[in-house]
Scaffold this motif. Sequence first.
Motif, mmCIF file in Angstrom:
data_model
loop_
_atom_site.group_PDB
_atom_site.id
_atom_site.type_symbol
_atom_site.label_atom_id
_atom_site.label_comp_id
_atom_site.label_asym_id
_atom_site.label_seq_id
_atom_site.Cartn_x
_atom_site.Cartn_y
_atom_site.Cartn_z
ATOM 1 N N LEU A 54 48.827 121.338 60.189
ATOM 2 C CA LEU A 54 47.715 121.885 59.412
ATOM 3 C C LEU A 54 47.291 123.244 59.961
ATOM 4 O O LEU A 54 46.939 124.156 59.208
ATOM 5 C CB LEU A 54 46.534 120.899 59.456
ATOM 6 N N HIS A 55 47.334 123.371 61.285
ATOM 7 C CA HIS A 55 46.882 124.611 61.932
ATOM 8 C C HIS A 55 48.032 125.383 62.584
ATOM 9 O O HIS A 55 47.785 126.237 63.437
ATOM 10 C CB HIS A 55 45.845 124.279 63.005
ATOM 11 N N GLU A 56 49.273 125.101 62.174
ATOM 12 C CA GLU A 56 50.436 125.658 62.859
ATOM 13 C C GLU A 56 50.399 127.180 62.921
ATOM 14 O O GLU A 56 50.817 127.785 63.919
ATOM 15 C CB GLU A 56 51.726 125.205 62.169
ATOM 16 N N GLY A 57 49.867 127.803 61.888
ATOM 17 C CA GLY A 57 49.806 129.262 61.859
ATOM 18 C C GLY A 57 48.904 129.846 62.932
ATOM 19 O O GLY A 57 49.000 131.039 63.251
ATOM 20 N N ARG A 58 48.022 129.001 63.491
ATOM 21 C CA ARG A 58 47.098 129.479 64.523
ATOM 22 C C ARG A 58 47.399 128.876 65.893
ATOM 23 O O ARG A 58 46.565 128.934 66.789
ATOM 24 C CB ARG A 58 45.657 129.156 64.121
ATOM 25 N N VAL A 59 48.556 128.258 66.045
ATOM 26 C CA VAL A 59 48.940 127.673 67.336
ATOM 27 C C VAL A 59 49.931 128.597 68.026
ATOM 28 O O VAL A 59 50.961 128.964 67.457
ATOM 29 C CB VAL A 59 49.560 126.271 67.151
ATOM 30 N N ALA A 60 49.600 128.973 69.252
ATOM 31 C CA ALA A 60 50.476 129.828 70.054
ATOM 32 C C ALA A 60 50.473 129.322 71.490
ATOM 33 O O ALA A 60 49.418 129.006 72.044
ATOM 34 C CB ALA A 60 49.991 131.281 70.012
ATOM 35 N N ALA A 61 51.650 129.218 72.085
ATOM 36 C CA ALA A 61 51.808 128.762 73.472
ATOM 37 C C ALA A 61 51.111 127.419 73.705
ATOM 38 O O ALA A 61 50.505 127.197 74.749
ATOM 39 C CB ALA A 61 51.274 129.809 74.450
ATOM 40 N N GLY A 62 51.183 126.543 72.709
ATOM 41 C CA GLY A 62 50.634 125.195 72.859
ATOM 42 C C GLY A 62 49.135 125.082 72.674
ATOM 43 O O GLY A 62 48.556 124.032 72.942
ATOM 44 N N HIS A 63 48.482 126.160 72.205
ATOM 45 C CA HIS A 63 47.036 126.136 72.022
ATOM 46 C C HIS A 63 46.657 126.620 70.620
ATOM 47 O O HIS A 63 47.246 127.594 70.114
ATOM 48 C CB HIS A 63 46.329 127.020 73.052
ATOM 49 N N TYR A 64 45.660 125.965 70.035
ATOM 50 C CA TYR A 64 45.064 126.438 68.794
ATOM 51 C C TYR A 64 44.261 127.699 69.119
ATOM 52 O O TYR A 64 43.382 127.679 69.988
ATOM 53 C CB TYR A 64 44.156 125.358 68.211
ATOM 54 N N VAL A 65 44.571 128.781 68.446
ATOM 55 C CA VAL A 65 43.902 130.060 68.722
ATOM 56 C C VAL A 65 42.573 130.084 67.967
ATOM 57 O O VAL A 65 42.542 130.196 66.743
ATOM 58 C CB VAL A 65 44.781 131.248 68.293
ATOM 59 N N ALA A 66 41.491 129.966 68.704
ATOM 60 C CA ALA A 66 40.168 129.880 68.098
ATOM 61 C C ALA A 66 39.366 131.138 68.390
ATOM 62 O O ALA A 66 39.652 131.877 69.333
ATOM 63 C CB ALA A 66 39.418 128.662 68.640
ATOM 64 N N GLY A 67 38.360 131.363 67.600
ATOM 65 C CA GLY A 67 37.403 132.418 67.874
ATOM 66 C C GLY A 67 36.160 131.820 68.501
ATOM 67 O O GLY A 67 35.993 130.604 68.536
ATOM 68 N N GLY A 68 35.307 132.639 69.016
ATOM 69 C CA GLY A 68 34.043 132.159 69.585
ATOM 70 C C GLY A 68 32.860 132.942 69.076
ATOM 71 O O GLY A 68 31.720 132.717 69.487
ATOM 72 N N PRO A 87 54.788 121.557 70.063
ATOM 73 C CA PRO A 87 54.921 122.643 71.052
ATOM 74 C C PRO A 87 55.547 122.159 72.354
ATOM 75 O O PRO A 87 55.183 121.104 72.873
ATOM 76 C CB PRO A 87 53.471 123.096 71.263
ATOM 77 N N LYS A 88 56.472 122.926 72.880
ATOM 78 C CA LYS A 88 57.208 122.530 74.086
ATOM 79 C C LYS A 88 56.307 122.463 75.312
ATOM 80 O O LYS A 88 56.665 121.855 76.323
ATOM 81 C CB LYS A 88 58.366 123.496 74.331
ATOM 82 N N GLU A 89 55.117 123.080 75.243
ATOM 83 C CA GLU A 89 54.202 123.055 76.384
ATOM 84 C C GLU A 89 53.523 121.708 76.563
ATOM 85 O O GLU A 89 53.038 121.396 77.664
ATOM 86 C CB GLU A 89 53.109 124.137 76.225
ATOM 87 N N TRP A 90 53.445 120.896 75.527
ATOM 88 C CA TRP A 90 52.688 119.650 75.589
ATOM 89 C C TRP A 90 53.456 118.536 76.286
ATOM 90 O O TRP A 90 54.677 118.385 76.119
ATOM 91 C CB TRP A 90 52.345 119.161 74.188
ATOM 92 N N THR A 91 52.727 117.741 77.044
ATOM 93 C CA THR A 91 53.210 116.448 77.523
ATOM 94 C C THR A 91 52.454 115.392 76.723
ATOM 95 O O THR A 91 51.220 115.358 76.759
ATOM 96 C CB THR A 91 52.926 116.259 79.022
ATOM 97 N N VAL A 92 53.157 114.567 75.983
ATOM 98 C CA VAL A 92 52.527 113.573 75.113
ATOM 99 C C VAL A 92 52.806 112.176 75.667
ATOM 100 O O VAL A 92 53.971 111.775 75.794
ATOM 101 C CB VAL A 92 53.027 113.687 73.659
ATOM 102 N N ILE A 93 51.733 111.466 75.990
ATOM 103 C CA ILE A 93 51.826 110.137 76.590
ATOM 104 C C ILE A 93 50.987 109.164 75.770
ATOM 105 O O ILE A 93 49.889 109.506 75.319
ATOM 106 C CB ILE A 93 51.288 110.147 78.042
ATOM 107 N N GLN A 94 51.484 107.960 75.575
ATOM 108 C CA GLN A 94 50.685 106.926 74.901
ATOM 109 C C GLN A 94 50.441 105.749 75.839
ATOM 110 O O GLN A 94 51.358 105.265 76.499
ATOM 111 C CB GLN A 94 51.379 106.431 73.629
ATOM 112 N N LEU A 95 49.186 105.289 75.877
ATOM 113 C CA LEU A 95 48.784 104.105 76.641
ATOM 114 C C LEU A 95 48.431 103.014 75.644
ATOM 115 O O LEU A 95 47.528 103.186 74.819
ATOM 116 C CB LEU A 95 47.581 104.422 77.529
ATOM 117 N N THR A 96 49.140 101.896 75.698
ATOM 118 C CA THR A 96 48.992 100.838 74.704
ATOM 119 C C THR A 96 48.720 99.499 75.378
ATOM 120 O O THR A 96 49.383 99.151 76.354
ATOM 121 C CB THR A 96 50.260 100.699 73.839
#
Length: 686
Positions: A464-478, A163-172
Motif C-alpha cells: 500500500l505504501h511501497e512508493g514511500r518505502v526506502a531502505a526498509g523504512h516508510y518515508v514520513a514527514g513530520g 525489504p531485505k533490511e527486515w528480519t521477520v519473526i513470528q511467535l505462536t
Amino acid sequence: MEDFDVFTNKIHITKPIYKNILNKFAKDIPVTPFGPNYQSARKLLAEQCLMDGDEAGCAFHFSESVFATLRTMAIYRDEQIKLANDNLRKITSYIKPVQEIIEANPKTDDQLIDNLIKINDIDVTGVLDSIKTDDELPFHQRYLKFSSENNIDNFRRILKELPKEWTVIQLTAPYNPNENLKQMDEFRTEVDSIYLSVFTNDYLDDSDLGPFTINIPANQHKEGERPLFTELYSLLDENYKTIENAQFLNNKRLVQDYWAKREDIDLRMKSVINVMDKEWLGGWGSLLTGKLIDTKWKEKIKSTVQNTVSDWGLMGLNEKQMILLYNLMESCPVLSSQQLKSCIRKILTEHGNTERFRQTLTCCESCSKDFNLLNELCLKCLSKCFEAVHHFTLVDAIRAFSQLATQIKDCNEWATLKKAKRHPVILIVDEALDTFPWESTAALREHPASRMENIHFLYHLYKLHEGRVAAGHYVAGGGVGRYVINPEKNLDRMEKRMKSFVEYWCESWRGCTGCAPTPEQFIEYLNEADIFLYCGHGDGCRCAGGGSVVEGGGARGVCVLAGCGSVRLCRTQPRRPPRAAHLHLHVAGSPMVVGMLWEVTDLEVDKVVTTMMSLYVPSRQALPWSAVGKTKWSQGIIDVSPPGCPARPPHEPQLLRALGAARASTNFIMIASSVVARGLPVKNYQ
C-alpha cells in the motif's frame, strides 16, 4: 480407518484420517471463515508439518494461524467502500453469481435463466455481457482473502518481496483444545511452549532452507513459584486496581501504600522479563535480533563458525543447525555461559537429521522409536545418536562452540559487536502471547522492533505504501501534526503538560485541547496528519464514533495513542476475536501506531511520549527537550532558560530508535515496557 472402542464409546482417529480431515478443512474453508476456528485448524496443520519435517509448510500454516479476523475486517471494509462509491457494482455484485452459474452449465442456459430470473423476454446473457467491472485486485489484496492463493509458493514469494533490511519473526502459541471448553481466564494461562518461526533472517537469506520453526518450552517455573502467565495477568490486574483507586487517596498513609504497591508491581514485572530472558528464550533470543547494518560482521561470524566446524572435524551438521549457530555466536556477547551451552546442546541434538538419528537410535526405557520430534528423546539417547551420526562426542562438540563463544565475548577485535547497529525487526505475535513485553527482553532492548498482526497485513501495508518505502523504512514527514488532548476534560495536569510541549516543540501543529472533536474533525485529523497525537483515556476511536468509522475514514500518517491500553487486544469471550484500535487504524491505512499495552499513569507516559516526539520530530528550538526545565511543567509552564544546558542531541529520524531511547526517560519498568510500536518501520526525512 477409525477404530471404535466398545469400552470407552470413543472413536480413535488414525493418523492418515486425522491429516485428511485437517487438509480438507483447510481446503474447503468458506470465503470468510470464523477466525478462531480457522486459526486452530492452521495451528494443527503446522504442528503436523513440523512432525513430518516440512519446515516451509509448518511456517506457512503458522503464518495463517494469527489474526484471521483482521483479514475479514479488511476485506469487508474494502468491499463496503467500493459499493458506496460505485452504484454499478451494487448491481453487478448480485448479477455476477447468476452469470457464473450460467457459464458453469452451458447446456441449460434457458432453464437456468427461467428458474433463477423468471424473465423470458429479456436477453439476460446479453445484459450480463454488456455490464463489466474491473474485479482484478492486486495480489496483496487477494492474499488477504481466504482462497487457493494462500499457499506455500505465494508465501515464499511475499517473503522475497519484503525489504531485505527486515528480519521477520513470528511467535505462536500451540493449539489448545481447552479454548473450546474453558473460560478465557482459565485457558489463557495454559501455554506450555512457543513456536518461533524465522521468516527472514540475515543468514537464512543466503541459504535455500527457507523459513523454519523451532519449539521453545514456555511457562517454566520453579517449585513454589507461579507460572509466568498466571503471574503476568495477576500483576496486570493489580496494576489496574492500584491506578484506578489512586483517585480515592485522601491521606498520607494511603499515598504511601499506593507507592509501595507501584514499586512492588514494578519489581514483579522486572522478574517476569528476567524469566522470559533466562527460562524461556535463553540462547534462542539470538533469533529475534535484527540484521547487522555493517555486513562485515556477518561474513566474519560465518567464516569463524565454519572454521570451528572444520578444525574440530564436526562434519555432517545440516543447514538449519549452521544457521542457528551463526545467530547464536553473533549474539553471544549478551548471553550467559549457561544459556550458550544449553542452546548449543539443543542445536546439535534436537535440530539434527531426524531420520539419521532414528536409524541409529537404541532406545532406553523412557524413550520410544515412535517419536515425532527429537526433543521427545532423553539426553542420554540424543548423545548416543549424535556420536553415532557424527563420530564425535556431544561433550566435545559443546566444548568447541563454547570456546568459540568465549573467544568472541572476550577478544578485543569483537568488542564493538555488542553495540553494532541493526536493521528493524518485525515481530508477528500470536494473540495469546501479545500481552508480554517482548521488546523489553535482552535480545530486543537495544534494537528497533515493531509488531505486526500477520504476514498478510505486513505485506498489504508494505505494498500500500511501497512508493514511500526506502531502505526498509516508510518515508514520513513530520511537518503536519494534529492532536487531540484531554477530550473528556478530566485530566487537567496532563492537558497542561502536553499542551505546553506541543506549543513549545511543535509550533505549527493544531488540534483540540480540553474538548472533544467532532467525528468529522477526528477523521480529518487522521487524514491530514503526518503525525497524529492522542492524549486521553483509552485509544480515542470513540471520538470518531467507533472503530468501523475509523476504518472507512482513512489514516495516512503515524498515530501516537498515549492512553491506557490504547493498543491492547481486548477479547471479552473465549472464542471471540480480539478488538483493538490499531487493527482499525491499520485497515484505514496508517503505517504505524504507537501505544500502550496496559494501564499507565499520565505523568510517566507524558515523559516517554514527549521524549520520543522531541527526538523524532525536528524543531527550531535551540535546547534539547531533556534540558528544558520542567519544575512547573504540570502547571503548563516550561522553563526555557535553565542553567548548565547540555548540547542538543542529534535528530533521530527512525521512530523505533527514538522510542527505544524514550523508554529510558521513566524509572518505572511498567511504563517503559508498556509502550510498543505496531506497523511498518518509519523514518522522518524532514
